[in-house]
Scaffold this motif. Structure first.
Motif, short mmCIF file in Angstrom:
data_model
loop_
_atom_site.label_atom_id
_atom_site.label_comp_id
_atom_site.label_asym_id
_atom_site.label_seq_id
_atom_site.Cartn_x
_atom_site.Cartn_y
_atom_site.Cartn_z
N TYR A 157 1.19 -1.02 0.26
CA TYR A 157 -0.02 0.56 0.31
C TYR A 157 1.24 1.41 -0.25
CZ TYR A 157 -3.47 3.56 1.60
OH TYR A 157 -4.36 4.65 1.24
N GLU A 167 -4.13 4.18 -6.17
CA GLU A 167 -6.06 3.32 -6.44
C GLU A 167 -5.77 2.47 -7.07
OE1 GLU A 167 -8.94 6.49 -7.65
OE2 GLU A 167 -8.34 7.70 -5.48
N TYR A 172 -4.45 -2.13 -1.87
CA TYR A 172 -6.00 -0.22 -1.82
C TYR A 172 -7.22 -1.18 -1.99
CZ TYR A 172 -8.56 4.59 -3.16
OH TYR A 172 -9.49 5.03 -2.79
N LYS A 173 -7.38 -1.62 -2.63
CA LYS A 173 -8.33 -2.64 -3.89
C LYS A 173 -9.03 -3.25 -2.29
CE LYS A 173 -7.98 -1.85 -7.92
NZ LYS A 173 -8.28 -2.80 -9.67
N PHE A 175 -7.93 -3.94 1.53
CA PHE A 175 -8.16 -2.48 2.88
C PHE A 175 -10.02 -1.25 1.84
CE2 PHE A 175 -3.12 -2.88 2.96
CZ PHE A 175 -3.87 -3.79 4.02
N ASN A 176 -9.72 -1.27 1.14
CA ASN A 176 -11.27 -0.69 0.20
C ASN A 176 -12.87 -1.44 0.08
OD1 ASN A 176 -10.80 2.04 0.68
ND2 ASN A 176 -9.11 1.81 0.35
N LEU A 178 -13.22 -3.38 -2.41
CA LEU A 178 -13.87 -3.30 -3.61
C LEU A 178 -12.80 -4.64 -4.79
CD1 LEU A 178 -11.89 0.06 -4.29
CD2 LEU A 178 -14.27 0.23 -3.65
N LYS A 186 -18.55 -9.55 -3.34
CA LYS A 186 -17.36 -8.92 -2.98
C LYS A 186 -16.61 -10.59 -2.61
CE LYS A 186 -17.46 -5.86 0.18
NZ LYS A 186 -18.05 -4.50 1.58
N ASN A 190 -10.73 -8.93 0.70
CA ASN A 190 -10.62 -7.43 1.14
C ASN A 190 -10.47 -7.51 2.43
OD1 ASN A 190 -11.71 -6.32 -1.21
ND2 ASN A 190 -13.48 -7.21 -1.44
N GLU A 192 -11.29 -5.16 4.73
CA GLU A 192 -11.29 -4.18 5.50
C GLU A 192 -11.56 -3.33 6.96
OE1 GLU A 192 -14.69 -4.84 2.62
OE2 GLU A 192 -13.38 -6.16 3.63
N LYS A 195 -7.96 -2.39 8.11
CA LYS A 195 -7.23 -0.72 6.88
C LYS A 195 -7.03 0.48 7.98
CE LYS A 195 -9.34 2.89 4.16
NZ LYS A 195 -10.35 4.08 3.43
#
Length: 358
Positions: A157, A167, A172-173, A175-176, A178, A186, A190, A192, A195
């Motif tokens: 990151y 981005e 990044y994806k 932790f967010n 995405l 989903k 991931n 999140e 983060k």
């Protein structure tokens, strides 16, 4: 190894599925020992005995060393035990490494070579090869927290952030939240809930294991031409399950060929083998006990890797490894928690940040 033998081994990879792994893990211990002996014989024969066993001094590599000693005695191969003294091991582990070598020699009446190495790197400023300490690794790369996978993503990151490609990065994806599956739902990858780590007031990295253990081992293999045998098990992580599915126990065709002949064992198998065969192990584990459901466990440390490692400690019940360290090894604990600017590792603030009591 003959070409037809290689073909059999390659074709056998088709059997490396999660279902097959589950079936192997359900086998009785005696059958697992036989299979492990077979995998070891295949490995030693393939490389004409030019192999070494990565011996950490923990319970898993202790059991594997005992089985390997049997194979080496019967097939007249030399057993080479390689121990990387990172400075992070419990003193009981260091003692056991030396004691167990003598135990195996006496038990099986064979000669064993014990190699004690340490992590090192070339210092351009001094022109000398110097020992690498955990403190130096932390200073340069960061602390090992949560898991190797999460720590790696935090590092990635920040690398993407510095390059101006944040981005577009997978970190990044993840932790967010995405990342998605092919159907648009989903992804389970991931992260999140972690983060908050990207804003930590300290560096985070997964590199310590590579620098302190894997790099010295690789250098040893490169210098000697010996092929590695490790005591890792697929039950320990999703990553190790994936490695087994890719290679099975013997990764003949991997970029770095290695054998993991107990990879289909479980923690219960390890303890049962120790009990059945009266195998000595490092005293830091404590005693072996059995609960009302027949499950074995140790009264001391359940894992004896690096004493200061924070990977997975957020999942442990109390007393966690750092609370145990405070009771069993107060001097190590004091150094671990001492502020960085006072010569310690500064783990006090790190554990507070990730919510781990100590």
């Amino acid at each position: 190894m003959e070409d037809n033998e290689k073909l059999v081994l390659i074709n056998d990879r088709q059997n490396h599925t999660r279902q097959k792994l589950t079936e192997l893990q359900a086998l009785p211990l005696d059958r697992k020992v036989q299979l492990t002996q077979t995998r070891l014989i295949e490995w030693y024969n393939t490389w004409e005995g030019k192999c070494y066993l990565a011996f950490s001094g923990g319970k898993d590599s202790t059991v594997l060393a005992d089985i390997a000693a049997q194979v080496c005695k019967i097939h007249c191969y030399e057993l080479i035990l390689y121990f990387s003294d990172t400075g992070l091991e419990f003193p009981e582990i260091r003692k056991h490494v030396k004691d167990f070598k003598k135990y195996l020699e006496n038990k099986y009446e064979i000669s064993i070579k014990l190699i004690i190495d340490y992590p090192k790197e070339y210092n351009k400023n001094t022109g000398k090869t110097e020992r690498v300490t955990f403190r130096k690794v932390i200073e340069k790369y960061g602390y090992p927290v949560i898991s190797k996978e999460v720590a790696k993503r935090v590092s990635e990151y920040h690398n993407a952030e510095r390059k101006g490609t944040l981005e577009d990065s997978s970190a990044y994806k993840e932790f967010n939240g995405l990342l998605t599956k092919k159907d648009g739902s989903k992804s389970a990858y991931n992260k999140e809930k972690y983060k908050y780590l990207v804003d930590a007031p300290f560096k985070i990295s997964h590199r310590c294991c590579h620098i302190m253990k894997k790099n010295p081992s690789r250098q040893f293999a490169k210098e000697t031409g010996l092929k590695k045998i490790v005591g890792t098990m697929a039950c320990e992580s999703r990553a190790r399950q994936n490695v087994w599915i890719l290679n099975g126990c013997n990764a003949f065709n991997a970029d770095e060929p290695h054998s993991a002949p107990i990879s289909f064992w479980t923690e219960q198998d390890i303890i049962e083998y120790i009990l059945k065969n009266d195998i000595p192990y490092a005293s830091v584990y404590g005693e072996i006990v059995q609960n009302e459901n027949g499950k074995y466990s140790f009264t001391g440390y359940q894992r004896t890797g690096c004493a200061y490692c924070a990977f997975g400690c957020h999942l442990e019940k109390e007393p966690n490894r750092f609370q145990q360290l405070k009771e069993t090894h107060p001097k190590l604990y004091e150094y671990c928690m001492r502020p960085w600017d006072k010569g310690g590792l500064g783990m006090n603030d790190v554990l507070d940040y990730i919510g781990v009591k100590h």
